[in-house]
Design a protein around this motif. Structure first.
Motif, PDB file in Angstrom:
ATOM      1  N   LYS A 125       0.837  -1.205   0.000  1.00 34.71           N
ATOM      2  CA  LYS A 125       0.000   0.000   0.000  1.00 34.71           C
ATOM      3  C   LYS A 125       0.873   1.258   0.000  1.00 34.71           C
ATOM      4  O   LYS A 125       0.611   2.226  -0.728  1.00 34.71           O
ATOM      5  CB  LYS A 125      -0.941  -0.010   1.215  1.00 34.71           C
ATOM      6  CG  LYS A 125      -2.170  -0.894   1.049  1.00 34.71           C
ATOM      7  CD  LYS A 125      -3.083  -0.770   2.247  1.00 34.71           C
ATOM      8  CE  LYS A 125      -4.375  -1.541   2.030  1.00 34.71           C
ATOM      9  NZ  LYS A 125      -5.226  -0.960   0.974  1.00 34.71           N
ATOM     10  N   ARG A 129       1.253   4.163  -2.909  1.00 32.25           N
ATOM     11  CA  ARG A 129       0.923   5.556  -2.595  1.00 32.25           C
ATOM     12  C   ARG A 129       2.136   6.477  -2.752  1.00 32.25           C
ATOM     13  O   ARG A 129       2.041   7.553  -3.344  1.00 32.25           O
ATOM     14  CB  ARG A 129       0.360   5.668  -1.183  1.00 32.25           C
ATOM     15  CG  ARG A 129       0.145   7.109  -0.719  1.00 32.25           C
ATOM     16  CD  ARG A 129      -0.542   7.183   0.627  1.00 32.25           C
ATOM     17  NE  ARG A 129      -1.952   6.905   0.509  1.00 32.25           N
ATOM     18  CZ  ARG A 129      -2.860   7.792   0.126  1.00 32.25           C
ATOM     19  NH1 ARG A 129      -2.496   9.016  -0.221  1.00 32.25           N
ATOM     20  NH2 ARG A 129      -4.133   7.459   0.044  1.00 32.25           N
ATOM     21  N   PHE A 153     -13.021   7.516  -6.272  1.00 31.65           N
ATOM     22  CA  PHE A 153     -12.357   6.516  -5.427  1.00 31.65           C
ATOM     23  C   PHE A 153     -10.945   6.235  -5.936  1.00 31.65           C
ATOM     24  O   PHE A 153      -9.986   6.199  -5.152  1.00 31.65           O
ATOM     25  CB  PHE A 153     -13.174   5.226  -5.406  1.00 31.65           C
ATOM     26  CG  PHE A 153     -12.503   4.101  -4.684  1.00 31.65           C
ATOM     27  CD1 PHE A 153     -12.599   3.981  -3.309  1.00 31.65           C
ATOM     28  CD2 PHE A 153     -11.754   3.151  -5.387  1.00 31.65           C
ATOM     29  CE1 PHE A 153     -11.973   2.945  -2.639  1.00 31.65           C
ATOM     30  CE2 PHE A 153     -11.125   2.107  -4.728  1.00 31.65           C
ATOM     31  CZ  PHE A 153     -11.241   2.012  -3.340  1.00 31.65           C
ATOM     32  N   LYS A 156      -8.679   9.327  -5.132  1.00 33.41           N
ATOM     33  CA  LYS A 156      -8.411   9.636  -3.718  1.00 33.41           C
ATOM     34  C   LYS A 156      -7.731   8.504  -2.958  1.00 33.41           C
ATOM     35  O   LYS A 156      -7.254   8.710  -1.846  1.00 33.41           O
ATOM     36  CB  LYS A 156      -9.720  10.001  -3.019  1.00 33.41           C
ATOM     37  CG  LYS A 156     -10.359  11.276  -3.539  1.00 33.41           C
ATOM     38  CD  LYS A 156     -11.691  11.535  -2.854  1.00 33.41           C
ATOM     39  CE  LYS A 156     -12.361  12.781  -3.392  1.00 33.41           C
ATOM     40  NZ  LYS A 156     -13.689  13.019  -2.755  1.00 33.41           N
ATOM     41  N   ASN A 157      -7.686   7.313  -3.534  1.00 31.65           N
ATOM     42  CA  ASN A 157      -7.120   6.157  -2.813  1.00 31.65           C
ATOM     43  C   ASN A 157      -5.952   5.570  -3.603  1.00 31.65           C
ATOM     44  O   ASN A 157      -6.057   4.469  -4.167  1.00 31.65           O
ATOM     45  CB  ASN A 157      -8.205   5.099  -2.581  1.00 31.65           C
ATOM     46  CG  ASN A 157      -9.315   5.593  -1.681  1.00 31.65           C
ATOM     47  OD1 ASN A 157      -9.217   5.541  -0.451  1.00 31.65           O
ATOM     48  ND2 ASN A 157     -10.392   6.090  -2.285  1.00 31.65           N
ATOM     49  N   GLU A 159      -3.348   4.233  -2.571  1.00 32.84           N
ATOM     50  CA  GLU A 159      -2.774   3.015  -2.005  1.00 32.84           C
ATOM     51  C   GLU A 159      -3.330   1.747  -2.652  1.00 32.84           C
ATOM     52  O   GLU A 159      -2.741   0.667  -2.538  1.00 32.84           O
ATOM     53  CB  GLU A 159      -3.013   2.958  -0.490  1.00 32.84           C
ATOM     54  CG  GLU A 159      -4.462   2.813  -0.052  1.00 32.84           C
ATOM     55  CD  GLU A 159      -5.153   4.149   0.100  1.00 32.84           C
ATOM     56  OE1 GLU A 159      -6.237   4.161   0.712  1.00 32.84           O
ATOM     57  OE2 GLU A 159      -4.626   5.165  -0.391  1.00 32.84           O
ATOM     58  N   PHE A 160      -4.467   1.853  -3.359  1.00 31.28           N
ATOM     59  CA  PHE A 160      -5.003   0.694  -4.051  1.00 31.28           C
ATOM     60  C   PHE A 160      -4.308   0.475  -5.394  1.00 31.28           C
ATOM     61  O   PHE A 160      -4.431  -0.604  -5.991  1.00 31.28           O
ATOM     62  CB  PHE A 160      -6.514   0.855  -4.266  1.00 31.28           C
ATOM     63  CG  PHE A 160      -7.315   0.617  -3.020  1.00 31.28           C
ATOM     64  CD1 PHE A 160      -7.737  -0.654  -2.681  1.00 31.28           C
ATOM     65  CD2 PHE A 160      -7.634   1.667  -2.173  1.00 31.28           C
ATOM     66  CE1 PHE A 160      -8.469  -0.878  -1.525  1.00 31.28           C
ATOM     67  CE2 PHE A 160      -8.357   1.456  -1.015  1.00 31.28           C
ATOM     68  CZ  PHE A 160      -8.780   0.178  -0.687  1.00 31.28           C
TER      69      PHE A 160
END
Length: 451
Positions: A125, A129, A153, A156-157, A159-160
């Motif tokens: 993760k 990021r 999504f 903003k994420n 880490e995925f």
């Protein structure tokens, strides 16, 4: 390229197997020693470990896997590994290994394996990021409110590890033909396609599926507002015929059913022997001193498959003819002084552990309602009956999420049903433990609706 860019490395899972088996064998040597028996153990445990982890999908952890799912996998694999080791040394009785040694070996081994597994999960993760590595290039086909939420999504994420290249509007102003999205996907080496079911015609959907299959692209669909697409569907085959079931209930699986029941029995025995054995005489005296009537109050409730059963509680109200009809309200004159205390601390619910031991209830599950209220809500509230697919609980996900006590409006019961359905479709032992600890915390802290 042997391994596609943006995917987990093809070596990652074999490396994980190698590390875990290395830990298992090294600690086995430290705990049990070497020799021919050790070689036999290595061969046996290696084969059974690989088979068991495949069956339980222990290594199937993806970028979108939730942490609670990892804990659930670890708990299941730990129990199975314990049985595996005991089976080996039960067969080779001449080795005479102490049960305590086996327990220490298993839990230390699984502790190290779990720590490695969780560390890799979080390191990946951070890697996505901070360094922008291990990414998957994606596009969205179809533009509406749901696809916009998905785009947000992805953005903003980080880490995925999803890198959104473009969203294609297929219908309306500024639309493009679906074939144009195909050209872009091939040109920009896109890994995954997310398509809106609502925005595509049957013909366009057929073209998109054919393109994805022929070009080895992963295709995923976003459900529209049709009811069936909001379900957690279970997909299986009858021969060669694909069949969709409306929902999958994890507790219905034999292994999960065994775990759930074992947890209920252990918890109920701990409370009955450790708490009720001395609490019942004390509360019996206090309840009797304040008002005439029985110590226990029993009321018919609906449980699994809508069957009725008697739910037990400590009596917290003066005997009255409306107890089976009207729910307790704030400032209810029927509640005794002792009743106020035991209701505030949720002690009045403790006799329901007898229901749990009898198999009529579970420690965690949807709260059972009075029979009269069940009939009423079944007619007024959509999907209310779904909660009767599993046993009712002493506490539940809805209760620890702010929806316990008096139902003041339909909105309260609607939200309870939503949490109950989420629970039965996503059950895990870890979730049960989390709900239990949250319930204890809430009881000690005191809740506004505990009256």
């Amino acid at each position: 390229m042997i391994f596609k860019r943006g995917r987990y490395s093809g070596f990652l899972r074999p490396i994980a197997y190698a590390i875990d088996l290395g830990v298992i064998h090294f600690l086995a040597y430290l705990f049990f020693g070497g020799g021919v028996e050790f070689i036999n153990y290595i061969i046996f445990v290696s084969i059974v470990w690989v088979i068991s982890t495949v069956v339980l999908r222990f290594y199937e952890i993806y970028r979108f896997t939730q942490f609670i799912k990892i804990l659930s996998l670890v708990a299941k694999q730990t129990m199975l590994f314990l049985l595996i080791v005991f089976a080996f040394y039960g067969y080779y009785t001449e080795m005479e290994q102490e049960p305590g040694t086996i327990f220490r070996y298993v839990f230390l081994t699984m502790g190290i394996i779990s720590a490695i597994k969780i560390s890799i999960y979080y390191l990946l993760k951070k890697y996505r990021r901070i360094l922008g590595g291990n990414v998957r290039n994606v596009v969205i086909v179809g533009l509406n409110e749901k696809t916009q939420e998905l785009a947000n999504f992805f953005t903003k994420n980080a880490e995925f590890g999803y890198n959104l290249h473009k969203s294609f509007k297929i219908h309306g102003e500024g639309q493009v033909k679906i074939e144009e999205s195909f050209e872009y996907i091939l040109k920009n080496d896109i890994d995954e396609i997310y398509a809106s079911v609502a925005d595509l015609t049957d013909e366009e959907m057929g073209k998109l599926i054919g393109f994805s299959d022929n070009n080895l692209k992963i295709l995923k669909f976003l459900p529209d507002n049709k009811e069936i697409y909001g379900k957690r569907l279970d997909f299986t085959y009858y021969g060669y015929l694909p069949i969709l079931s409306l929902r999958k209930i994890p507790i219905d699986e034999p292994f999960n059913k065994f775990i759930k029941r074992a947890f209920d029995i252990v918890m109920s025995l701990m409370v009955i022997v450790g708490v009720l054995s001395w609490l019942i005489p004390i509360l019996a005296i206090l309840i009797k001193l304040e008002s005439k009537g029985p110590v226990f109050f029993k009321q018919r409730r609906n449980g699994l498959d809508y069957k009725e059963f008697y739910c037990y509680k400590f009596r917290s109200m003066k005997p009255n003819p409306t107890a089976h009809l009207h729910q307790v309200k704030k400032g209810d004159v029927r509640i005794t002084r002792v009743g106020k205390v035991i209701r505030k601390t949720s002690m009045d619910e403790l006799p329901q552990f007898i229901n749990v031991l009898k198999g009529e209830m579970s420690v965690v599950g949807p709260r059972p309602h009075m029979v009269s209220h069940t009939h009423m809500y079944a007619e007024r509230i959509d999907k209310f009956m779904v909660r009767h697919f599993i046993k009712p609980g002493i506490t539940g996900l809805a209760q620890v999420s702010g929806y316990r006590g008096e139902v003041e409006s339909d909105e309260d019961i609607i939200n309870r049903v939503k949490f109950d359905i989420f629970y039965l479709e996503n059950w895990s032992l870890i979730m049960d433990l989390k709900v239990v600890f949250q319930t204890i915390y809430n009881a000690l802290q005191g809740e506004d609706k505990a009256y």
